[in-house]
Design an enzyme around this catalytic site. Structure first.
Site, PDB file in Angstrom:
ATOM      1  N   LYS A 112       1.148  -1.230   0.167  1.00 32.98           N
ATOM      2  CA  LYS A 112      -0.250   0.297  -0.070  1.00 32.98           C
ATOM      3  C   LYS A 112       0.707   1.235   0.181  1.00 32.98           C
ATOM      4  O   LYS A 112       1.008   2.347  -0.963  1.00 32.98           O
ATOM      5  CB  LYS A 112      -1.162  -0.365   1.566  1.00 32.98           C
ATOM      6  CG  LYS A 112      -1.628  -1.061   1.398  1.00 32.98           C
ATOM      7  CD  LYS A 112      -2.749  -0.406   2.259  1.00 32.98           C
ATOM      8  CE  LYS A 112      -1.971  -1.708   3.754  1.00 32.98           C
ATOM      9  NZ  LYS A 112      -1.190  -2.625   3.794  1.00 32.98           N
ATOM     10  N   ARG A 159      10.492  -0.852  11.812  1.00 32.99           N
ATOM     11  CA  ARG A 159       8.870  -0.385  12.253  1.00 32.99           C
ATOM     12  C   ARG A 159       9.425  -1.612  13.375  1.00 32.99           C
ATOM     13  O   ARG A 159       9.301  -2.270  13.441  1.00 32.99           O
ATOM     14  CB  ARG A 159       8.078  -0.454  11.749  1.00 32.99           C
ATOM     15  CG  ARG A 159       7.652   0.832  11.388  1.00 32.99           C
ATOM     16  CD  ARG A 159       6.140   0.694   9.700  1.00 32.99           C
ATOM     17  NE  ARG A 159       4.935  -0.352  10.658  1.00 32.99           N
ATOM     18  CZ  ARG A 159       4.244  -1.006   9.897  1.00 32.99           C
ATOM     19  NH1 ARG A 159       3.915   0.029   8.676  1.00 32.99           N
ATOM     20  NH2 ARG A 159       3.207  -1.866   9.530  1.00 32.99           N
TER      21      ARG A 159
HETATM   22  P1  AP5 Z   1       5.234  -1.412   2.134  1.00 37.40           P
HETATM   23  O1  AP5 Z   1       4.219  -0.849   0.814  1.00 37.40           O
HETATM   24  O2  AP5 Z   1       5.147  -0.913   2.903  1.00 37.40           O
HETATM   25  O3  AP5 Z   1       3.123  -1.877   1.906  1.00 37.40           O
HETATM   26  P2  AP5 Z   1       2.212  -1.336   3.556  1.00 37.40           P
HETATM   27  O4  AP5 Z   1       0.866  -2.310   2.346  1.00 37.40           O
HETATM   28  O5  AP5 Z   1       2.011  -0.191   3.264  1.00 37.40           O
HETATM   29  O6  AP5 Z   1       2.449  -2.425   4.428  1.00 37.40           O
HETATM   30  P3  AP5 Z   1       2.291  -1.650   6.025  1.00 37.40           P
HETATM   31  O7  AP5 Z   1       2.745  -3.037   6.574  1.00 37.40           O
HETATM   32  O8  AP5 Z   1       2.127  -0.726   6.066  1.00 37.40           O
HETATM   33  O9  AP5 Z   1       0.185  -2.270   5.747  1.00 37.40           O
HETATM   34  P4  AP5 Z   1      -0.083  -2.512   7.061  1.00 37.40           P
HETATM   35  O10 AP5 Z   1      -1.019  -2.125   7.165  1.00 37.40           O
HETATM   36  O11 AP5 Z   1      -0.068  -4.182   8.729  1.00 37.40           O
HETATM   37  O12 AP5 Z   1       0.092  -1.553   8.403  1.00 37.40           O
HETATM   38  P5  AP5 Z   1      -0.130   0.486   9.183  1.00 37.40           P
HETATM   39  O13 AP5 Z   1       1.072   0.916   9.054  1.00 37.40           O
HETATM   40  O14 AP5 Z   1      -1.552   0.780   7.776  1.00 37.40           O
HETATM   41  O15 AP5 Z   1       5.869  -2.573   1.312  1.00 37.40           O
HETATM   42  C1  AP5 Z   1       6.252  -3.700   2.313  1.00 37.40           C
HETATM   43  C2  AP5 Z   1       7.567  -3.495   2.451  1.00 37.40           C
HETATM   44  O16 AP5 Z   1       7.429  -4.891   1.181  1.00 37.40           O
HETATM   45  C3  AP5 Z   1       8.905  -2.727   1.732  1.00 37.40           C
HETATM   46  O17 AP5 Z   1       9.777  -3.750   1.964  1.00 37.40           O
HETATM   47  C4  AP5 Z   1       8.334  -2.853   0.442  1.00 37.40           C
HETATM   48  O18 AP5 Z   1       9.615  -2.508  -0.099  1.00 37.40           O
HETATM   49  C5  AP5 Z   1       8.026  -3.582  -0.556  1.00 37.40           C
HETATM   50  N1  AP5 Z   1       7.304  -4.605  -1.735  1.00 37.40           N
HETATM   51  C6  AP5 Z   1       6.638  -2.986  -1.781  1.00 37.40           C
HETATM   52  N2  AP5 Z   1       6.045  -3.693  -3.009  1.00 37.40           N
HETATM   53  C7  AP5 Z   1       6.619  -4.423  -3.492  1.00 37.40           C
HETATM   54  C8  AP5 Z   1       6.671  -5.207  -5.179  1.00 37.40           C
HETATM   55  N3  AP5 Z   1       5.705  -5.221  -5.543  1.00 37.40           N
HETATM   56  N4  AP5 Z   1       7.403  -6.414  -5.110  1.00 37.40           N
HETATM   57  C9  AP5 Z   1       8.244  -6.695  -3.857  1.00 37.40           C
HETATM   58  N5  AP5 Z   1       8.816  -5.650  -2.730  1.00 37.40           N
HETATM   59  C10 AP5 Z   1       7.815  -5.185  -2.741  1.00 37.40           C
HETATM   60  O19 AP5 Z   1      -0.622  -0.074  10.813  1.00 37.40           O
HETATM   61  C11 AP5 Z   1      -0.259  -0.545  11.511  1.00 37.40           C
HETATM   62  C12 AP5 Z   1      -0.936  -0.682  13.050  1.00 37.40           C
HETATM   63  O20 AP5 Z   1      -1.345   0.062  12.547  1.00 37.40           O
HETATM   64  C13 AP5 Z   1      -2.296  -2.039  12.173  1.00 37.40           C
HETATM   65  O21 AP5 Z   1      -1.518  -3.723  12.290  1.00 37.40           O
HETATM   66  C14 AP5 Z   1      -2.912  -1.301  13.616  1.00 37.40           C
HETATM   67  O22 AP5 Z   1      -2.383  -1.501  14.827  1.00 37.40           O
HETATM   68  C15 AP5 Z   1      -2.852   0.170  13.229  1.00 37.40           C
HETATM   69  N6  AP5 Z   1      -3.769   0.567  12.326  1.00 37.40           N
HETATM   70  C16 AP5 Z   1      -3.802   1.496  11.256  1.00 37.40           C
HETATM   71  N7  AP5 Z   1      -4.188   1.355  10.848  1.00 37.40           N
HETATM   72  C17 AP5 Z   1      -5.536   1.350  11.365  1.00 37.40           C
HETATM   73  C18 AP5 Z   1      -7.302   1.198  11.355  1.00 37.40           C
HETATM   74  N8  AP5 Z   1      -8.035   1.731   9.856  1.00 37.40           N
HETATM   75  N9  AP5 Z   1      -7.536   1.439  12.611  1.00 37.40           N
HETATM   76  C19 AP5 Z   1      -7.547   0.832  13.412  1.00 37.40           C
HETATM   77  N10 AP5 Z   1      -6.052   0.831  13.629  1.00 37.40           N
HETATM   78  C20 AP5 Z   1      -5.035   0.690  12.245  1.00 37.40           C
END
Ligand code: AP5
Length: 222
Positions: free
Chosen positions: A18, A158
C-alpha cells in the site's frame, strides 16, 4: 466546469504494498496521501495518551479503537489540501464501523483499490522492510535496496515488523477484510500485487486513467 478532485481508498494485507504504491500514485496524480498507520505512529512519537494507548494495540497487531482512529482520519481528510487536491486514504477503513463513520461525515471514495498478494510473500516483505527516517521512503533489503551507503546506514525498522507480529496483523486483516469489501463492492478494483512495484503501479495507473477519461466524456461532466 472543473472536475471534483479524486478520492481513493487503498487496502490490502500487511506489506501488500500500500505505502509503496501510494508513493507512486501521489507522484503522478498529486493526491494527498493519508495513511492511518502513519498518523498513529506520529501520535505515538508525540508522546500523547492516545499514542500510548494506540501502541498497545499495534504491538499486538490488533485494530486501534475507533474512538482514536476515526476522528484522527476525519480531521486529516477535512484539511484544505485534501479537499482541494483530492485524497488517497491508506489503511482506513478496516472495519464496517469505520466505513460507516466516514460515510456519516460525508466522505465517499470514487474508487476502492484492493492489493492482492499471497500470504507467504507478505511475511518476507515485512521482515525485509526498512524505512528512511530522513525522506520517509520505504525500502526492502532484497526487492528495493537503498541507493547509497549513506542511506543504508540510517535505515530503521518498524517496531511491528517481526514475523510474529506480522502474523498477528495478518490474522486481524483476514477477520475484517470481507466486511469492508462488501461496503465498496461497486467501486472496487482488484490488483495483482505479487509483481514488481512498477508492474503493480501500471495496473493501478491504467484503472485511474480510464476512470478519469470516463468522467471527462460522461454527460454529467458537461
Ligand atoms: P509497503 O508498501 O510498506 O506495504 P504496506 O501495505 O504499506 O504495509 P504495512 O505493513 O504498512 O501495512 P499494515 O496494514 O500492516 O500497517 P499500517 O501501518 O497500515 O511494502 C512492504 C515491503 O514490501 C517494503 O519493504 C516494500 O519495499 C516491499 N514491496 C512493496 N511492493 C513490492 C513489490 N511489488 N515487490 C517486492 N517488494 C515490494 O498499520 C499498522 C498498525 O496500525 C495496524 O496493525 C493497526 O494496529 C493500526 N492501524 C492502522 N490503521 C488502522 C485503522 N484504520 N484502524 C485501527 N487500527 C489501525
Amino acid at each position: 466546469k472543473a472536475e471534483p478532485p479524486l478520492k481513493i481508498m487503498i487496502s490490502g494485507a500487511p506489506a501488500s504494498g500500500k505505502g509503496t504504491q501510494c508513493e507512486l500514485i501521489t507522484q503522478k496524480y498529486g493526491l494527498v496521501h493519508i495513511s492511518a498507520g502513519d498518523l498513529l505512529r506520529a501520535e505515538i512519537a508525540s508522546g500523547s495518551e492516545n499514542g500510548k494507548l494506540a501502541k498497545e494495540f499495534m504491538e499486538k497487531g490488533q485494530l486501534v479503537p475507533d474512538d482514536i482512529v476515526v476522528m484522527m482520519v476525519k480531521d486529516r481528510l477535512s484539511q484544505t489540501d485534501s479537499e482541494q487536491n483530492g485524497w488517497l486514504l491508506d489503511g482506513y477503513p478496516r472495519s464496517s464501523s469505520q466505513a460507516t463513520a466516514l460515510k456519516g461525515f460525508g466522505f465517499q471514495p470514487d474508487l476502492f483499490i484492493l492489493l492482492e498478494v499471497p500470504e507467504d510473500i507478505l511475511i518476507e516483505r515485512v521482515v525485509g522492510r526498512r524505512l528512511d527516517p530522513v525522506t520517509g521512503k520505504i525500502y526492502h533489503l532484497k526487492y528495493s535496496p537503498p541507493e547509497t551507503e549513506e542511506i543504508a546506514a540510517r535505515l530503521t525498522q518498524r517496531f511491528d515488523d517481526t514475523e510474529d507480529k506480522a502474523k498477528l496483523r495478518l490474522k486481524t486483516h483476514n477477520q475484517n477484510v470481507s466486511d469492508v469489501l462488501s461496503m465498496y463492492d461497486d467501486i472496487t478494483i482488484k490488483i495483482k500485487g505479487n509483481r514488481s512495484k512498477e508492474e503493480v503501479f501500471s495496473q493501478i495507473d491504467t484503472a485511474l486513467s480510464q476512470m478519469l477519461q470516463q468522467r471527462n466524456t460522461s454527460p454529467s461532466s458537461l
